[in-house]
Design a protein around this motif. Structure first.
Motif, short mmCIF file in Angstrom:
data_model
loop_
_atom_site.label_atom_id
_atom_site.label_comp_id
_atom_site.label_asym_id
_atom_site.label_seq_id
_atom_site.Cartn_x
_atom_site.Cartn_y
_atom_site.Cartn_z
N ALA A 103 -10.43 4.75 -0.03
CA ALA A 103 -10.90 5.81 -0.92
C ALA A 103 -9.75 6.39 -1.72
O ALA A 103 -9.87 6.66 -2.92
N ALA A 104 -8.60 6.59 -1.06
CA ALA A 104 -7.43 7.13 -1.75
C ALA A 104 -6.92 6.15 -2.82
O ALA A 104 -6.55 6.57 -3.92
N LEU A 105 -6.90 4.86 -2.47
CA LEU A 105 -6.48 3.86 -3.45
C LEU A 105 -7.43 3.79 -4.63
O LEU A 105 -7.00 3.70 -5.78
N SER A 106 -8.72 3.84 -4.35
CA SER A 106 -9.72 3.79 -5.41
C SER A 106 -9.61 5.01 -6.32
O SER A 106 -9.71 4.90 -7.55
N GLU A 107 -9.39 6.18 -5.72
CA GLU A 107 -9.22 7.39 -6.51
C GLU A 107 -7.96 7.30 -7.36
O GLU A 107 -7.97 7.68 -8.55
N HIS A 108 -6.89 6.80 -6.75
CA HIS A 108 -5.64 6.63 -7.50
C HIS A 108 -5.83 5.64 -8.64
O HIS A 108 -5.37 5.89 -9.77
N ILE B 260 0.84 -1.20 0.00
CA ILE B 260 0.00 0.00 0.00
C ILE B 260 0.87 1.25 0.00
O ILE B 260 0.60 2.22 -0.72
N HIS B 261 1.93 1.23 0.80
CA HIS B 261 2.81 2.40 0.89
C HIS B 261 3.46 2.69 -0.45
O HIS B 261 3.70 3.87 -0.79
N ALA B 262 3.76 1.66 -1.23
CA ALA B 262 4.37 1.87 -2.54
C ALA B 262 3.44 2.67 -3.46
O ALA B 262 3.90 3.41 -4.33
N VAL B 263 2.14 2.53 -3.25
CA VAL B 263 1.16 3.25 -4.07
C VAL B 263 0.81 4.59 -3.45
O VAL B 263 0.63 5.59 -4.15
N LEU B 264 0.72 4.63 -2.12
CA LEU B 264 0.33 5.86 -1.41
C LEU B 264 1.41 6.24 -0.39
O LEU B 264 1.20 6.13 0.82
N PRO B 265 2.57 6.70 -0.86
CA PRO B 265 3.63 7.03 0.09
C PRO B 265 3.26 8.15 1.05
O PRO B 265 3.81 8.24 2.15
N SER C 290 -3.39 -4.49 -6.50
CA SER C 290 -2.74 -5.29 -5.47
C SER C 290 -2.82 -4.61 -4.10
O SER C 290 -3.00 -5.28 -3.07
N ALA C 291 -2.70 -3.28 -4.11
CA ALA C 291 -2.78 -2.55 -2.85
C ALA C 291 -4.16 -2.64 -2.23
O ALA C 291 -4.30 -2.73 -1.00
N LEU C 292 -5.19 -2.63 -3.06
CA LEU C 292 -6.55 -2.78 -2.54
C LEU C 292 -6.73 -4.16 -1.91
O LEU C 292 -7.35 -4.30 -0.85
N ASP C 293 -6.18 -5.19 -2.56
CA ASP C 293 -6.22 -6.54 -1.97
C ASP C 293 -5.39 -6.58 -0.69
O ASP C 293 -5.78 -7.22 0.30
#
Length: 419
Positions: free
Chosen positions: A233-238, A14-19, A407-410
């Motif tokens: 929500a941030a992951l979905s928006e990204h 998750i951090h790799a996508v949303l640092p 993958s981050a959402l999973d």
């Protein structure tokens, strides 16, 4: 039950996508890992934080000194509770102890005791800023903060204490300050004076903290849900942004290719029409008659026709080269270049340097197989051009980012599975 290693791996994905959500992830991971409730005492140094902790615990678990003593994250685990004594708010911003203070207050704490020495009167700017942040966080996260007025025994009388309360209330009306005295509590305990112990405010504060500890599991569940919802929500928006960008890039790639194919076909077709008209207007084919040795320096019909054919060929090449240059196709790819820079041209690679005979011009520009070969070969180099390769790489990168978001959402589901 999800293992700690799997939760750690999930947090890293998750951090790799949303640092920028590193702090929220760290807190969510701590909640997911479970562990005993954490009470953090925070405030300026020499405001009685360590003394307060010692009285609450009933033992000298934390070092007390007039000089700055707590510069690391000191802790003690007592009766199923982890107590943290954070470095003072006076820590320099960006320093190591400032980082420890941040971790103690925002990463580890379930309950915060914000202390302020009564003798100091009003809060300073940094204390006011932290107080406001703590109130906001309590509202969002359901964590609990107690605002403690320490060293009350150092005031002259109750009237002066009332004045301090009034000054603090003017700064923040919604805060209830609990006046305590670690000195009175210790003296009362040592002298068996229950009234002094009670008057110290420590027993009442300890009772409130214990009640708050009972609510920690519920508060953690609320906070975990809030954090996970925000991260989701941030992951979905990204993900949506990456998906939209990928669609745009692929559409651009396809549109560029269609424009190129259509434009190149037009240019080659026009060159073929012009050359065919020129060839049909010619009479006897002198170009095929070889020159003799005596004609080496003479102007012959064969030489003149071959020059005429070369001019027509050059005109066709100029038209095609201009079109190719407009699409960023000039030099050969680096892996195909030779030491002779003058021939590292796409035009030379596809068409050669010169044409001497009518049959060659006709085969190249007037017959369908020749035009199709040019279309195919120039398109090959178009796809190898810098711009097209950059676009292709961009598409690969965005597609990878989209997969990482999935993958981050999973991973988020894995991380919160045991909260």
């Amino acid at each position: 039950m999800v293992s700690s290693d799997l939760r750690g791996q999930a947090a890293r994905e998750i951090h790799a996508v949303l640092p920028d959500r590193a702090d929220d992830l760290a807190r969510l991971q701590l909640i997911a890992d479970g562990g005993v409730p954490v009470v953090t005492v925070v405030g300026k140094y020499n405001h009685g934080k360590s003394s307060l902790l010692n009285e609450l615990l009933g033992q000298q678990a934390f070092a007390v000194s007039d000089k700055r003593e707590t510069v690391v994250l000191a802790h003690s685990v007592q009766q199923g509770v982890r107590w943290l004594d954070a470095p003072g708010l006076d820590a320099d911003v960006g320093s190591e102890d400032d980082r420890h203070a941040f971790e103690a207050v925002w990463l580890h704490a379930d309950i915060r005791l914000f202390v302020h020495a009564a003798k100091e009167g009003e809060l300073d700017a940094r204390e006011r800023a932290l107080l406001a942040d703590l109130l906001d966080d309590d509202e969002r996260s359901a964590r609990q903060t107690f605002f403690v007025l320490t060293q009350a025994d150092q005031l002259a009388d109750d009237e002066e204490l009332d004045w301090v309360h009034a000054a603090l209330a003017a700064q923040c009306k919604e805060v209830v300050w609990r006046a305590v005295s670690s000195t009175r509590h210790r003296k009362g305990q040592e002298g068996g004076k229950s009234l002094l112990v009670e008057r110290s405010g420590i027993p009442a504060l300890l009772a409130s903290v214990r009640n708050a500890l009972d609510r920690v599991p519920q508060a953690r569940a609320h906070e975990a849900a809030r954090l996970s919802d925000g991260i989701r929500a941030a992951l979905s928006e990204h993900r949506a942004a990456q998906a939209a960008l990928l669609d745009t890039l692929r559409a651009s790639q396809q549109r560029q290719r269609a424009d190129f194919d259509r434009g190149l076909k037009v240019v080659i077709g026009k060159a073929g029409v012009d050359i065919e008209a020129m060839l049909n207007a010619l009479g006897t084919d002198h170009a095929i008659v070889p020159d003799s040795a005596k004609d080496r320096y003479a102007s012959t019909a064969g030489k003149r026709e071959r020059a005429h054919l070369q001019i027509a060929y050059s005109r066709a090449c100029i038209a095609i080269d201009g079109f190719l240059a407009g699409h960023g196709i000039i030099e050969l790819p680096s892996e195909q270049r030779t030491a002779a820079s003058s021939i590292n041209s796409v035009m030379i690679a596809v068409l050669g340097i010169s044409v001497k005979f009518r049959k060659d011009l006709r085969r190249m520009f007037c017959e369908a197989p020749g035009r199709e070969r040019m279309q195919r070969d120039f398109t090959h180099y178009y796809e190898l051009s810098v711009g097209r390769k950059a676009l292709s790489q961009r598409i690969i990168d965005v597609d990878a980012a989209l997969s990482a978001a999935d993958s981050a959402l999973d991973a988020l589901n894995t991380l919160i599975a045991s909260t």
